[in-house]
Design an enzyme around this catalytic site. Sequence first.
Site, PDB file in Angstrom:
ATOM      1  CE1 TYR A  21      21.409  45.601   3.387  1.00  0.00           C
ATOM      2  CE2 TYR A  21      19.954  43.878   2.385  1.00  0.00           C
ATOM      3  CZ  TYR A  21      20.537  44.850   3.179  1.00  0.00           C
ATOM      4  OH  TYR A  21      19.009  45.490   4.175  1.00  0.00           O
ATOM      5  CG  HIS A  23      18.478  47.089  -0.780  1.00  0.00           C
ATOM      6  ND1 HIS A  23      19.361  46.357  -1.375  1.00  0.00           N
ATOM      7  CD2 HIS A  23      19.151  46.171   0.313  1.00  0.00           C
ATOM      8  CE1 HIS A  23      19.424  45.348  -1.739  1.00  0.00           C
ATOM      9  NE2 HIS A  23      19.187  45.261  -0.332  1.00  0.00           N
TER      10      HIS A  23
END
Length: 378
Positions: free
Chosen positions: A211, A48
């Site tokens: 993700y 991230h």
Amino acid sequence: MSGDKQKIAIIGAGLGGAVAGSLLQHAGFNVDVYEQAPTFARLGAGIHMGPNVLKIFERIGVAEKVVSISSTPKFWFSRDGLTGDYLSRIPLDGYGATYCTVHRGDLQQLQCETLLPGSLHFNRKLTRIDDNGTDVHLQFEDGTSAHADIVIGADGINSKMRETLLGFEKPHYSGWVGHRALIDAGKLKKYGLDFEDCVKWWGPDRHMMVYYTTGRRDEYYYVTGVPHAAWEFETAFVDSSREEMYEAFAGYHPIIQALIESTDVVTKWPLFNRSPLPLWSRGRMVMLGDACHPMKPHMAQGAAMAIEDAAMLTRCLIETGTGDYATAFKLYEINRRERATRVQSVSNANTFLLEQEDPSWVYGYDVYAEPLRSESAA
């Protein structure tokens, strides 16, 4: 700072080290980066990069490129791993920059390309570092050596720099492992399920963060946190298996079962900790990132803290020049310790975004907007 010809060496070309090198070079400093790996490979891991980091990438002109190779989720969903119930829906817009999830290898390559040609040296595993008061001598495993006026240790949780400053000490095994796997997103279409852009599945004592890692959304990644009583392996990671994943997440939601069924290769990594360090620098040597304040990955902010460290350290060196590195290092620690320690604590507790909360203290932070506090103000 273009007239400042003193040499800066950075040990480690991970994200913290590469960004530190690029920021310092953009400011006119003379920087070489030494990396122990013979080259970088596109290993199977996602990462991230929140708005707090994209604001730093803007300074080296790569923010748009990062967004272009990333998935850009609009929400962080937290869901009950057993029932699927939503525990939180956290908006990821509104913090001054884009929230990205990306393949670590793609991001690493992009960051290394921002370094000046010839300044990144691979296959340089540091074996000895000596600060003689006048400069620092670096000795590498391949027999080569180098000198620098100051050295930045960005060499991770097993930092040779940290060992030099504080003595050898193994990091503490946390009692948790993380499983990592990249899935061909095309395999998921047959299930007729909603595989969300960024979702953390929470169980009573374990979790799975999932993700996309590309803008094409063709690669879906998961990383777990699972209790594991002892880490009996000497390597950084070991192969896991679909069977081990089924056992670890027996009875969990059908989406998790579909992810496991679609897994071809999965690895298992021990999660390590260190206690907060008594010092971040000594003499001509200073540390950043995991070398300085390692944390469990549960907030997805470990690399972000290394990159924020790099930006703040660059600010401080611009403020003082390398000739007054001692003041720069003090300013750096004063202006980073509180935030890094808070993120380390929250990340290790593994409660971040479990319930509806405002994460603006993390994502809304702008390292360049923070006034530099002096020692007397700290």
